[in-house]
Design an enzyme around this catalytic site. Structure first.
Site, PDB file in Angstrom:
ATOM      1  N   ARG A   9       0.834  -1.214   0.000  1.00  6.36           N
ATOM      2  CA  ARG A   9       0.000   0.000   0.000  1.00  6.36           C
ATOM      3  C   ARG A   9       0.868   1.264   0.000  1.00  6.36           C
ATOM      4  O   ARG A   9       0.896   2.015  -0.974  1.00  6.36           O
ATOM      5  CB  ARG A   9      -0.945  -0.029   1.208  1.00  6.36           C
ATOM      6  CG  ARG A   9      -2.062   0.983   1.161  1.00  6.36           C
ATOM      7  CD  ARG A   9      -1.666   2.384   1.559  1.00  6.36           C
ATOM      8  NE  ARG A   9      -1.117   2.466   2.906  1.00  6.36           N
ATOM      9  CZ  ARG A   9      -0.533   3.557   3.379  1.00  6.36           C
ATOM     10  NH1 ARG A   9      -0.408   4.642   2.638  1.00  6.36           N
ATOM     11  NH2 ARG A   9      -0.032   3.574   4.601  1.00  6.36           N
ATOM     12  N   ASP A  10       1.612   1.492   1.061  1.00  6.55           N
ATOM     13  CA  ASP A  10       2.379   2.740   1.170  1.00  6.55           C
ATOM     14  C   ASP A  10       3.490   2.766   0.122  1.00  6.55           C
ATOM     15  O   ASP A  10       3.807   3.818  -0.453  1.00  6.55           O
ATOM     16  CB  ASP A  10       2.982   2.857   2.582  1.00  6.55           C
ATOM     17  CG  ASP A  10       3.220   4.289   3.008  1.00  6.55           C
ATOM     18  OD1 ASP A  10       3.402   5.151   2.135  1.00  6.55           O
ATOM     19  OD2 ASP A  10       3.238   4.556   4.221  1.00  6.55           O
ATOM     20  N   HIS A 202       4.844   4.553  12.770  1.00  7.11           N
ATOM     21  CA  HIS A 202       4.899   4.483  11.305  1.00  7.11           C
ATOM     22  C   HIS A 202       5.927   5.532  10.853  1.00  7.11           C
ATOM     23  O   HIS A 202       5.585   6.694  10.646  1.00  7.11           O
ATOM     24  CB  HIS A 202       3.496   4.788  10.764  1.00  7.11           C
ATOM     25  CG  HIS A 202       3.363   4.783   9.280  1.00  7.11           C
ATOM     26  ND1 HIS A 202       2.760   3.761   8.580  1.00  7.11           N
ATOM     27  CD2 HIS A 202       3.721   5.686   8.325  1.00  7.11           C
ATOM     28  CE1 HIS A 202       2.739   4.037   7.289  1.00  7.11           C
ATOM     29  NE2 HIS A 202       3.320   5.206   7.105  1.00  7.11           N
ATOM     30  N   HIS A 204       8.669   7.081   8.318  1.00 11.49           N
ATOM     31  CA  HIS A 204       9.349   7.162   7.021  1.00 11.49           C
ATOM     32  C   HIS A 204      10.814   7.517   7.307  1.00 11.49           C
ATOM     33  O   HIS A 204      11.129   8.122   8.346  1.00 11.49           O
ATOM     34  CB  HIS A 204       8.641   8.191   6.131  1.00 11.49           C
ATOM     35  CG  HIS A 204       7.333   7.663   5.598  1.00 11.49           C
ATOM     36  ND1 HIS A 204       7.207   7.116   4.346  1.00 11.49           N
ATOM     37  CD2 HIS A 204       6.111   7.558   6.176  1.00 11.49           C
ATOM     38  CE1 HIS A 204       5.955   6.699   4.167  1.00 11.49           C
ATOM     39  NE2 HIS A 204       5.259   6.962   5.266  1.00 11.49           N
ATOM     40  N   CYS A 235       4.402   9.332   0.191  1.00 13.28           N
ATOM     41  CA  CYS A 235       3.013   9.763   0.056  1.00 13.28           C
ATOM     42  C   CYS A 235       2.923  10.712  -1.128  1.00 13.28           C
ATOM     43  O   CYS A 235       3.617  11.728  -1.160  1.00 13.28           O
ATOM     44  CB  CYS A 235       2.527  10.455   1.325  1.00 13.28           C
ATOM     45  SG  CYS A 235       0.829  11.052   1.141  1.00 13.28           S
ATOM     46  N   ASN A 244       9.298   4.067   3.753  1.00 13.53           N
ATOM     47  CA  ASN A 244       9.142   3.709   5.171  1.00 13.53           C
ATOM     48  C   ASN A 244      10.411   3.045   5.687  1.00 13.53           C
ATOM     49  O   ASN A 244      11.264   2.612   4.916  1.00 13.53           O
ATOM     50  CB  ASN A 244       8.009   2.684   5.315  1.00 13.53           C
ATOM     51  CG  ASN A 244       6.666   3.261   4.997  1.00 13.53           C
ATOM     52  OD1 ASN A 244       6.297   3.380   3.832  1.00 13.53           O
ATOM     53  ND2 ASN A 244       5.925   3.636   6.013  1.00 13.53           N
TER      54      ASN A 244
HETATM   55  P1  HMG Z   1     -13.326  14.233  -2.709  1.00 10.29           P
HETATM   56  O1  HMG Z   1     -13.006  14.694  -4.097  1.00 10.29           O
HETATM   57  O2  HMG Z   1     -13.556  15.264  -1.633  1.00 10.29           O
HETATM   58  O3  HMG Z   1     -14.526  13.200  -2.755  1.00 10.29           O
HETATM   59  O4  HMG Z   1     -12.121  13.275  -2.277  1.00 10.29           O
HETATM   60  P2  HMG Z   1     -16.085  13.471  -2.662  1.00 10.29           P
HETATM   61  O5  HMG Z   1     -16.566  12.788  -1.439  1.00 10.29           O
HETATM   62  O6  HMG Z   1     -16.370  14.918  -2.847  1.00 10.29           O
HETATM   63  O7  HMG Z   1     -16.615  12.669  -3.954  1.00 10.29           O
HETATM   64  C1  HMG Z   1     -16.305  13.106  -5.282  1.00 10.29           C
HETATM   65  C2  HMG Z   1     -16.470  11.960  -6.259  1.00 10.29           C
HETATM   66  O8  HMG Z   1     -15.494  10.952  -5.962  1.00 10.29           O
HETATM   67  C3  HMG Z   1     -17.827  11.255  -6.199  1.00 10.29           C
HETATM   68  O9  HMG Z   1     -18.103  10.791  -7.514  1.00 10.29           O
HETATM   69  C4  HMG Z   1     -17.564  10.041  -5.344  1.00 10.29           C
HETATM   70  O10 HMG Z   1     -18.409   8.950  -5.601  1.00 10.29           O
HETATM   71  C5  HMG Z   1     -16.135   9.703  -5.740  1.00 10.29           C
HETATM   72  P3  HMG Z   1     -19.214  11.548  -8.387  1.00 10.29           P
HETATM   73  O11 HMG Z   1     -20.469  11.443  -7.591  1.00 10.29           O
HETATM   74  O12 HMG Z   1     -18.703  12.939  -8.537  1.00 10.29           O
HETATM   75  O13 HMG Z   1     -19.196  10.749  -9.651  1.00 10.29           O
HETATM   76  N1  HMG Z   1     -15.436   9.023  -4.624  1.00 10.29           N
HETATM   77  C6  HMG Z   1     -14.831   7.807  -4.683  1.00 10.29           C
HETATM   78  N2  HMG Z   1     -14.650   6.935  -5.678  1.00 10.29           N
HETATM   79  C7  HMG Z   1     -14.016   5.787  -5.377  1.00 10.29           C
HETATM   80  N3  HMG Z   1     -13.534   5.488  -4.144  1.00 10.29           N
HETATM   81  C8  HMG Z   1     -13.689   6.348  -3.130  1.00 10.29           C
HETATM   82  C9  HMG Z   1     -14.354   7.579  -3.397  1.00 10.29           C
HETATM   83  N4  HMG Z   1     -14.645   8.643  -2.619  1.00 10.29           N
HETATM   84  C10 HMG Z   1     -15.313   9.500  -3.375  1.00 10.29           C
HETATM   85  N5  HMG Z   1     -13.209   6.047  -1.906  1.00 10.29           N
HETATM   86  C11 HMG Z   1     -11.199  11.497  -0.938  1.00 10.29           C
HETATM   87  C12 HMG Z   1     -12.044  12.770  -0.952  1.00 10.29           C
HETATM   88  C13 HMG Z   1     -10.937  11.154   0.504  1.00 10.29           C
HETATM   89  C14 HMG Z   1     -11.950  10.384  -1.642  1.00 10.29           C
HETATM   90  C15 HMG Z   1      -9.876  11.768  -1.692  1.00 10.29           C
HETATM   91  O14 HMG Z   1      -9.283  12.883  -1.125  1.00 10.29           O
HETATM   92  C16 HMG Z   1      -8.913  10.613  -1.636  1.00 10.29           C
HETATM   93  O15 HMG Z   1      -9.112   9.578  -2.269  1.00 10.29           O
HETATM   94  N6  HMG Z   1      -7.804  10.761  -0.884  1.00 10.29           N
HETATM   95  C17 HMG Z   1      -6.851   9.697  -0.648  1.00 10.29           C
HETATM   96  C18 HMG Z   1      -5.438  10.197  -0.727  1.00 10.29           C
HETATM   97  C19 HMG Z   1      -4.487   9.071  -0.425  1.00 10.29           C
HETATM   98  O16 HMG Z   1      -4.769   7.904  -0.669  1.00 10.29           O
HETATM   99  N7  HMG Z   1      -3.296   9.415   0.139  1.00 10.29           N
HETATM  100  C20 HMG Z   1      -2.304   8.454   0.488  1.00 10.29           C
HETATM  101  C21 HMG Z   1      -2.651   7.630   1.692  1.00 10.29           C
HETATM  102  S1  HMG Z   1      -2.336   8.482   3.231  1.00 10.29           S
HETATM  103  C22 HMG Z   1      -0.684   8.154   3.577  1.00 10.29           C
HETATM  104  O17 HMG Z   1       0.030   7.659   2.745  1.00 10.29           O
HETATM  105  C23 HMG Z   1      -0.172   8.440   4.969  1.00 10.29           C
HETATM  106  C24 HMG Z   1       0.021   7.158   5.811  1.00 10.29           C
HETATM  107  O18 HMG Z   1       0.956   6.265   5.198  1.00 10.29           O
HETATM  108  C25 HMG Z   1       0.546   7.533   7.235  1.00 10.29           C
HETATM  109  C26 HMG Z   1       1.767   8.466   7.205  1.00 10.29           C
HETATM  110  O19 HMG Z   1       2.767   8.153   6.545  1.00 10.29           O
HETATM  111  O20 HMG Z   1       1.658   9.502   7.860  1.00 10.29           O
HETATM  112  C27 HMG Z   1      -1.290   6.393   6.000  1.00 10.29           C
HETATM  113 MG    MG Z   2       3.096   6.400   5.264  1.00 11.57          MG
END
Ligand code: HMG
Ligand code: MG
Length: 295
Positions: A9-10, A202, A204, A235, A244
């Site tokens: 995933r990450d 967690h 990095h 990220c 990581n």
């Molecule tokens: P948004 O644009 O605000 O979504 O994104 P929305 O709720 O306004 O919806 C807009 C459209 O997207 C809608 O479709 C939804 O159905 C669709 P429409 O009606 O316009 O056709 N939609 C989706 N489609 C598929 N799957 C979904 C989904 N949600 C909405 N889940 C959202 C908000 C949270 C979805 C977006 O910002 C997002 O996907 N963000 C994820 C970013 C990400 O994955 N970042 C990396 C992971 S975090 C990380 O790495 C840190 C970590 O490792 C810890 C650390 O290191 O600190 C965990």
């Molecule tokens: Mg991370």
């Protein structure tokens, strides 16, 4: 000690090339063969935001499941939960931000409104008997806001736990923390009434501090550590983030400390070398590099 493997995933969320689903499937299977029992497999996020993991449903559907191995997935919202439930998940993770800048960039939310997004996800997931982990990101510093106060992180983290999550993983998303920061953060959580038994770390490894930070956390009673095979990761919404803590580096240290993990470090390193060949760049892990000479 539980190693919470985040490579699929990450690690893969941050690759510029989209890795074929067959490669992901083999990667996860090989991690389980090496003895890892918790493997964060993918994310049910918006495929436009993270195209690298757009195949989450397909991957989960075709994944050979090993008894005793858990395959958690990231889920930010109810739409993501709907998709995850179709894939028969047992464990999910929500992921919050301690800072406004990262909440906006990573979730398109404010710090306050992220809780409104997560609350129904956790409620419904618990009703389906899923286990729910929470992450809190930017625990030490944020690329846009600079240093982050430990009390601010503890406040956000406490609220995420209070939604009903069994565990909170403390993310040093950009890898700038040092052991002193870790001590201060764990003190802030203790003051907020959250002890090490509910926390994971967690780290990095941007500044090479991840292993030292991990050892500090272990000495403070933390027993769940996140890492990624070969040290891949980052990220896409925090450009300064690198990989990581490498799982091989962690296992090497734990083996030396006499801490039982059940993970075969050589088998794991062989997997990371195989993946590095596919990704077209060497693993940053020192242990993988050292073992490469004898594998
Ligand atoms: P948004 O644009 O605000 O979504 O994104 P929305 O709720 O306004 O919806 C807009 C459209 O997207 C809608 O479709 C939804 O159905 C669709 P429409 O009606 O316009 O056709 N939609 C989706 N489609 C598929 N799957 C979904 C989904 N949600 C909405 N889940 C959202 C908000 C949270 C979805 C977006 O910002 C997002 O996907 N963000 C994820 C970013 C990400 O994955 N970042 C990396 C992971 S975090 C990380 O790495 C840190 C970590 O490792 C810890 C650390 O290191 O600190 C965990
Ligand atoms: Mg991370």
């Amino acid at each position: 000690m539980t190693i919470y493997e985040v490579g699929p995933r990450d690690g893969l969320q941050n690759e510029s090339a989209v890795v074929p689903v067959e490669v992901k499937r083999e990667f996860v299977a090989r991690l389980a063969e090496a003895g890892l029992t918790t493997i964060e497999t993918t994310s049910f996020v918006h495929p436009k935001w993270v195209p690298q993991l757009a195949d989450a449903g397909e991957l989960l559907e075709s994944l050979p499941r090993v008894p005793g191995v858990r395959y958690p997935v990231l889920v930010p919202n109810e739409k993501g939960l709907d998709r995850a439930l179709e894939g028969n998940v047992t464990d999910i993770a929500i992921f919050g931000s301690a800072t406004e800048s990262f909440a906006r960039r990573n979730l398109n939310r404010t710090v306050e409104s992220q809780f409104e997004m997560f609350a129904p996800v956790v409620e419904r997931a618990l009703a389906h008997s899923l286990r729910v982990r929470a992450y809190v990101s930017m625990c030490f510093a944020d690329p846009w806001e600079g240093p982050v106060a430990p009390a601010q992180v503890a406040r956000v983290g406490r609220r995420l736990l209070d939604l009903g999550c069994h565990e909170l993983s403390l993310g040093d998303t950009i890898g700038v923390g040092t052991p002193r920061h870790v001590e201060d953060l764990l003190d802030a959580f203790a003051e907020a009434g959250v002890g090490p038994e509910r926390l994971a770390v967690h780290f990095h490894d941007t500044y090479g501090q991840a292993l030292a930070n991990t050892l500090t956390a272990l000495r403070r009673g933390i027993t769940v550590v996140d890492s990624s095979a070969g040290g891949i990761g980052g990220c896409p919404y925090a450009k300064s983030a690198t990989g990581n803590l490498a799982t091989e580096d962690l296992v090497w240290m734990l083996d030396g400390l006499g801490v039982e993990t059940g993970v075969d470090v050589r088998s794991l390193a062989a997997t990371s070398l195989w993946l590095a060949g596919i990704l077209g760049r060497p693993s940053p892990s020192r242990v993988v590099q050292a073992l490469a000479k004898e594998i």
